[in-house]
Design a protein around this motif. Sequence first.
Motif, PDB file in Angstrom:
ATOM      1  N   GLN A  83     109.208  -3.248  70.180  1.00  0.00           N
ATOM      2  CA  GLN A  83     108.848  -2.942  69.333  1.00  0.00           C
ATOM      3  C   GLN A  83     107.962  -2.146  68.273  1.00  0.00           C
ATOM      4  O   GLN A  83     107.711  -1.591  67.736  1.00  0.00           O
ATOM      5  CB  GLN A  83     109.241  -3.349  68.572  1.00  0.00           C
ATOM      6  CG  GLN A  83     111.286  -4.322  67.603  1.00  0.00           C
ATOM      7  CD  GLN A  83     111.445  -4.803  66.936  1.00  0.00           C
ATOM      8  OE1 GLN A  83     110.431  -5.993  66.957  1.00  0.00           O
ATOM      9  NE2 GLN A  83     112.673  -5.404  67.110  1.00  0.00           N
ATOM     10  N   CYS A  84     106.532  -2.917  68.976  1.00  0.00           N
ATOM     11  CA  CYS A  84     104.859  -2.862  68.175  1.00  0.00           C
ATOM     12  C   CYS A  84     105.075  -1.644  68.752  1.00  0.00           C
ATOM     13  O   CYS A  84     104.202  -0.373  68.394  1.00  0.00           O
ATOM     14  CB  CYS A  84     104.526  -3.924  68.118  1.00  0.00           C
ATOM     15  SG  CYS A  84     104.683  -5.199  67.691  1.00  0.00           S
ATOM     16  N   LEU A  85     104.934  -0.972  69.911  1.00  0.00           N
ATOM     17  CA  LEU A  85     104.859   0.474  70.482  1.00  0.00           C
ATOM     18  C   LEU A  85     105.185   1.511  69.135  1.00  0.00           C
ATOM     19  O   LEU A  85     105.038   2.285  69.957  1.00  0.00           O
ATOM     20  CB  LEU A  85     104.319   0.026  71.985  1.00  0.00           C
ATOM     21  CG  LEU A  85     103.185  -0.599  72.220  1.00  0.00           C
ATOM     22  CD1 LEU A  85     103.735  -1.366  73.914  1.00  0.00           C
ATOM     23  CD2 LEU A  85     102.528  -0.503  71.867  1.00  0.00           C
ATOM     24  N   ARG A  86     106.948   1.170  69.898  1.00  0.00           N
ATOM     25  CA  ARG A  86     107.464   2.256  69.311  1.00  0.00           C
ATOM     26  C   ARG A  86     106.835   2.333  67.449  1.00  0.00           C
ATOM     27  O   ARG A  86     107.078   3.472  67.440  1.00  0.00           O
ATOM     28  CB  ARG A  86     108.619   1.841  69.134  1.00  0.00           C
ATOM     29  CG  ARG A  86     109.834   2.811  68.450  1.00  0.00           C
ATOM     30  CD  ARG A  86     110.291   4.185  69.235  1.00  0.00           C
ATOM     31  NE  ARG A  86     110.604   4.990  68.346  1.00  0.00           N
ATOM     32  CZ  ARG A  86     111.848   6.277  68.741  1.00  0.00           C
ATOM     33  NH1 ARG A  86     111.660   6.078  70.026  1.00  0.00           N
ATOM     34  NH2 ARG A  86     112.260   6.841  68.225  1.00  0.00           N
ATOM     35  N   VAL A  87     106.753   1.344  66.782  1.00  0.00           N
ATOM     36  CA  VAL A  87     106.778   1.599  65.163  1.00  0.00           C
ATOM     37  C   VAL A  87     105.033   2.815  65.930  1.00  0.00           C
ATOM     38  O   VAL A  87     104.676   3.133  64.991  1.00  0.00           O
ATOM     39  CB  VAL A  87     106.292   0.835  64.767  1.00  0.00           C
ATOM     40  CG1 VAL A  87     105.806   0.192  63.351  1.00  0.00           C
ATOM     41  CG2 VAL A  87     107.369   0.086  64.166  1.00  0.00           C
ATOM     42  N   TYR A  88     104.283   2.217  66.216  1.00  0.00           N
ATOM     43  CA  TYR A  88     102.988   3.176  66.808  1.00  0.00           C
ATOM     44  C   TYR A  88     103.276   4.427  67.131  1.00  0.00           C
ATOM     45  O   TYR A  88     102.759   5.756  66.718  1.00  0.00           O
ATOM     46  CB  TYR A  88     101.753   2.187  67.837  1.00  0.00           C
ATOM     47  CG  TYR A  88     100.567   3.331  68.333  1.00  0.00           C
ATOM     48  CD1 TYR A  88      99.587   3.470  66.760  1.00  0.00           C
ATOM     49  CD2 TYR A  88     101.016   4.154  69.002  1.00  0.00           C
ATOM     50  CE1 TYR A  88      99.117   4.060  67.373  1.00  0.00           C
ATOM     51  CE2 TYR A  88      99.493   4.933  69.646  1.00  0.00           C
ATOM     52  CZ  TYR A  88      98.643   4.896  68.445  1.00  0.00           C
ATOM     53  OH  TYR A  88      97.642   5.796  68.674  1.00  0.00           O
ATOM     54  N   HIS A  89     103.903   4.635  67.776  1.00  0.00           N
ATOM     55  CA  HIS A  89     104.693   5.601  68.649  1.00  0.00           C
ATOM     56  C   HIS A  89     105.142   6.846  67.028  1.00  0.00           C
ATOM     57  O   HIS A  89     104.949   8.143  66.700  1.00  0.00           O
ATOM     58  CB  HIS A  89     105.851   5.619  69.511  1.00  0.00           C
ATOM     59  CG  HIS A  89     106.562   7.337  69.971  1.00  0.00           C
ATOM     60  ND1 HIS A  89     106.795   8.048  69.387  1.00  0.00           N
ATOM     61  CD2 HIS A  89     106.122   8.438  70.740  1.00  0.00           C
ATOM     62  CE1 HIS A  89     107.696   8.390  70.207  1.00  0.00           C
ATOM     63  NE2 HIS A  89     106.867   9.206  70.908  1.00  0.00           N
ATOM     64  N   ASP A  90     105.679   6.096  66.419  1.00  0.00           N
ATOM     65  CA  ASP A  90     106.338   6.652  65.268  1.00  0.00           C
ATOM     66  C   ASP A  90     105.307   6.981  63.862  1.00  0.00           C
ATOM     67  O   ASP A  90     105.389   8.168  62.620  1.00  0.00           O
ATOM     68  CB  ASP A  90     107.523   6.015  64.990  1.00  0.00           C
ATOM     69  CG  ASP A  90     108.672   5.887  65.816  1.00  0.00           C
ATOM     70  OD1 ASP A  90     109.329   7.110  66.484  1.00  0.00           O
ATOM     71  OD2 ASP A  90     109.625   5.549  65.650  1.00  0.00           O
ATOM     72  N   THR A  91     104.743   5.801  63.820  1.00  0.00           N
ATOM     73  CA  THR A  91     103.567   6.098  62.337  1.00  0.00           C
ATOM     74  C   THR A  91     102.269   6.764  62.944  1.00  0.00           C
ATOM     75  O   THR A  91     101.680   6.535  61.880  1.00  0.00           O
ATOM     76  CB  THR A  91     103.749   4.788  62.019  1.00  0.00           C
ATOM     77  OG1 THR A  91     102.745   3.640  62.577  1.00  0.00           O
ATOM     78  CG2 THR A  91     104.520   4.838  61.580  1.00  0.00           C
TER      79      THR A  91
END
Length: 191
Positions: free
Chosen positions: A88-96
């Motif tokens: 989740q953290c990596l996905r949020v980083y990818h998005d933001t």
Amino acid sequence: VIAPFAPVTFWHVIVADYLTSMAKAFSDLQLTACLSPGILAHYGDYYATEHAGYTRSTALWEEHHAACASSRANAVMLALPFWWRLMQCLRVYHDTREVKNLYNALKYSTAFPLVYTGYLRKLEPSAWNDHAFVAAAILQSSYCFVWDVLMDWGLPKCADGLGSRHGSQCKSGFRETRLVFGSKAPYFLLC
């Protein structure tokens, strides 16, 4: 669970955070699933025969527990909630592209050395594995504590919200707008 493939909502984060708190329950679930067939098979044989003799449940537990507790599946189940939260953290980083999400991902990744060294302690007990486990536990606990105090609780109070990155100074104090309790004593007790 879907974090690498879909955007992460606040609800996903809350659920995954709860699951990381229940990592031991995941491990126990695997342990139960591993132990139960052996114990149930014994009782099936017991009732199929002429009741050759009663076997205490603790004896059956001891017979099956070591193999189940030191299995890879047990370690995987213990690490699984942290893996979900890391994704989740990596996905949020990818998005933001907000770097703080990488630091948050690092927090969850510190669980893996702890799980692995715990697995090694069960599989091959030794002084080195004990020391590695303690070192991993100190690393994981320290990083989580610092993250919680600085990022989740918002302490200490900084002019720019992130520290002295832009030349501002952090002062010892509380972010008054975020306090839940009127008295500051509960916050000092938590630290």
